[in-house]
Scaffold this motif. Structure first.
Motif, PDB file in Angstrom:
ATOM      1  N   ARG A  61       0.871  -1.169   0.000  1.00 31.32           N
ATOM      2  CA  ARG A  61       0.000   0.000   0.000  1.00 31.32           C
ATOM      3  C   ARG A  61       0.906   1.216   0.000  1.00 31.32           C
ATOM      4  O   ARG A  61       1.813   1.324   0.836  1.00 31.32           O
ATOM      5  CB  ARG A  61      -0.886   0.023   1.238  1.00 31.32           C
ATOM      6  CG  ARG A  61      -1.990  -1.017   1.184  1.00 31.32           C
ATOM      7  CD  ARG A  61      -2.828  -1.017   2.437  1.00 31.32           C
ATOM      8  NE  ARG A  61      -2.033  -1.606   3.534  1.00 31.32           N
ATOM      9  CZ  ARG A  61      -2.240  -1.379   4.814  1.00 31.32           C
ATOM     10  NH1 ARG A  61      -3.181  -0.551   5.209  1.00 31.32           N
ATOM     11  NH2 ARG A  61      -1.494  -1.964   5.723  1.00 31.32           N
ATOM     12  N   VAL A  62       0.694   2.122  -0.935  1.00 28.72           N
ATOM     13  CA  VAL A  62       1.507   3.336  -1.026  1.00 28.72           C
ATOM     14  C   VAL A  62       0.678   4.476  -0.457  1.00 28.72           C
ATOM     15  O   VAL A  62      -0.433   4.750  -0.925  1.00 28.72           O
ATOM     16  CB  VAL A  62       1.945   3.613  -2.475  1.00 28.72           C
ATOM     17  CG1 VAL A  62       2.780   4.883  -2.545  1.00 28.72           C
ATOM     18  CG2 VAL A  62       2.728   2.411  -3.025  1.00 28.72           C
ATOM     19  N   VAL A  63       1.218   5.121   0.580  1.00 30.82           N
ATOM     20  CA  VAL A  63       0.477   6.113   1.353  1.00 30.82           C
ATOM     21  C   VAL A  63       1.374   7.317   1.637  1.00 30.82           C
ATOM     22  O   VAL A  63       2.537   7.345   1.242  1.00 30.82           O
ATOM     23  CB  VAL A  63      -0.018   5.489   2.681  1.00 30.82           C
ATOM     24  CG1 VAL A  63      -0.943   4.299   2.418  1.00 30.82           C
ATOM     25  CG2 VAL A  63       1.151   5.063   3.554  1.00 30.82           C
ATOM     26  N   THR A  64       0.827   8.287   2.353  1.00 24.45           N
ATOM     27  CA  THR A  64       1.602   9.461   2.748  1.00 24.45           C
ATOM     28  C   THR A  64       2.010   9.359   4.216  1.00 24.45           C
ATOM     29  O   THR A  64       1.441   8.570   4.982  1.00 24.45           O
ATOM     30  CB  THR A  64       0.786  10.754   2.562  1.00 24.45           C
ATOM     31  OG1 THR A  64      -0.300  10.732   3.498  1.00 24.45           O
ATOM     32  CG2 THR A  64       0.271  10.905   1.132  1.00 24.45           C
ATOM     33  N   ALA A  65       2.957  10.197   4.595  1.00 28.56           N
ATOM     34  CA  ALA A  65       3.385  10.242   5.996  1.00 28.56           C
ATOM     35  C   ALA A  65       2.212  10.611   6.898  1.00 28.56           C
ATOM     36  O   ALA A  65       2.064  10.059   7.991  1.00 28.56           O
ATOM     37  CB  ALA A  65       4.538  11.225   6.167  1.00 28.56           C
ATOM     38  N   ALA A  66       1.362  11.517   6.439  1.00 27.32           N
ATOM     39  CA  ALA A  66       0.199  11.919   7.244  1.00 27.32           C
ATOM     40  C   ALA A  66      -0.727  10.732   7.498  1.00 27.32           C
ATOM     41  O   ALA A  66      -1.261  10.565   8.594  1.00 27.32           O
ATOM     42  CB  ALA A  66      -0.556  13.057   6.561  1.00 27.32           C
ATOM     43  N   ASP A  67      -0.917   9.874   6.478  1.00 29.95           N
ATOM     44  CA  ASP A  67      -1.752   8.675   6.646  1.00 29.95           C
ATOM     45  C   ASP A  67      -1.188   7.773   7.729  1.00 29.95           C
ATOM     46  O   ASP A  67      -1.907   7.264   8.584  1.00 29.95           O
ATOM     47  CB  ASP A  67      -1.794   7.858   5.339  1.00 29.95           C
ATOM     48  CG  ASP A  67      -2.485   8.570   4.191  1.00 29.95           C
ATOM     49  OD1 ASP A  67      -3.380   9.398   4.442  1.00 29.95           O
ATOM     50  OD2 ASP A  67      -2.109   8.286   3.027  1.00 29.95           O
TER      51      ASP A  67
END
Length: 195
Positions: A183-189
């Motif tokens: 899963r590719v996500v952001t640091a905020a996620d």
């Protein structure tokens, strides 16, 4: 998103040698280092395990070669290693792309600790982070790649085709996520799921 209580943060190749832009060229994600530092701090504060991975290049001209200043971790990583009160910590060294093919055996360490989720950050998005994600996915781990806590460089491929760092990073994210490796996500996620 859910981040497991024992999820391992795997910090891939955040080494001084990647500061040599004369060698590597233009990079993307200028905020990646800040995101990496912040995630290490959150992991340590929560008692979750952190794995620091160092690339010991066998290429004679590489700034990541052992014995060269570039082989060492960036200062902000070195300052956070061995922090009192943090969770388990592991140093893995490798001379290939995947952290699962280093020393000591990352997969065995994760298995012994009962860890099934790995959260990847570091350098390069399209090389060692991507390869570690693919191998981890093949091995059955729940792999999370924190896209804005990685970066890469412009690259030249076959037939004289060049792609800039943003293009190749986006292609990496699409194939990892779309292909079911991670899963590719952001640091905020991740921060929202880890606190």
């Amino acid at each position: 998103m859910d981040i497991a209580e024992n999820a391992a943060l795997v910090v891939v190749d955040v080494q001084q040698g990647f500061e040599d832009l004369d060698f590597w060229g233009r990079r993307n994600h200028p905020g990646a280092d800040g995101n990496i530092a912040g995630l290490i701090e959150v992991w340590q504060a929560s008692g979750r395990p952190v794995v620091f991975v160092r690339h010991d290049s066998v290429e004679p001209a590489s700034p990541l070669r052992p014995g060269q200043p570039g082989n060492g971790f960036k200062e902000y990583v070195e300052q956070r290693r061995g922090k009192e009160g943090g969770g388990a910590e592991l140093l893995v060294t490798k001379s290939v792309n995947s952290a699962f093919h280093g020393t000591p055996d990352l997969g065995a360490w994760l298995k012994d600790a009962g860890i099934f989720q790995v959260v990847l950050v570091g350098i390069q998005t399209t090389m060692c982070v991507e390869t570690t994600a693919r191998v981890g996915g093949n091995l059955g781990y729940d792999v999370v790649v924190v896209f804005d806590a990685t970066y890469t460089f412009d690259v030249e491929g076959p037939f004289g085709r060049r792609r800039d760092a943003d293009e190749v990073a986006q292609a990496s994210a699409v194939t990892l996520h779309g292909g079911g490796f991670a899963r590719v996500v952001t640091a905020a996620d991740v921060l929202a799921g880890a606190t």
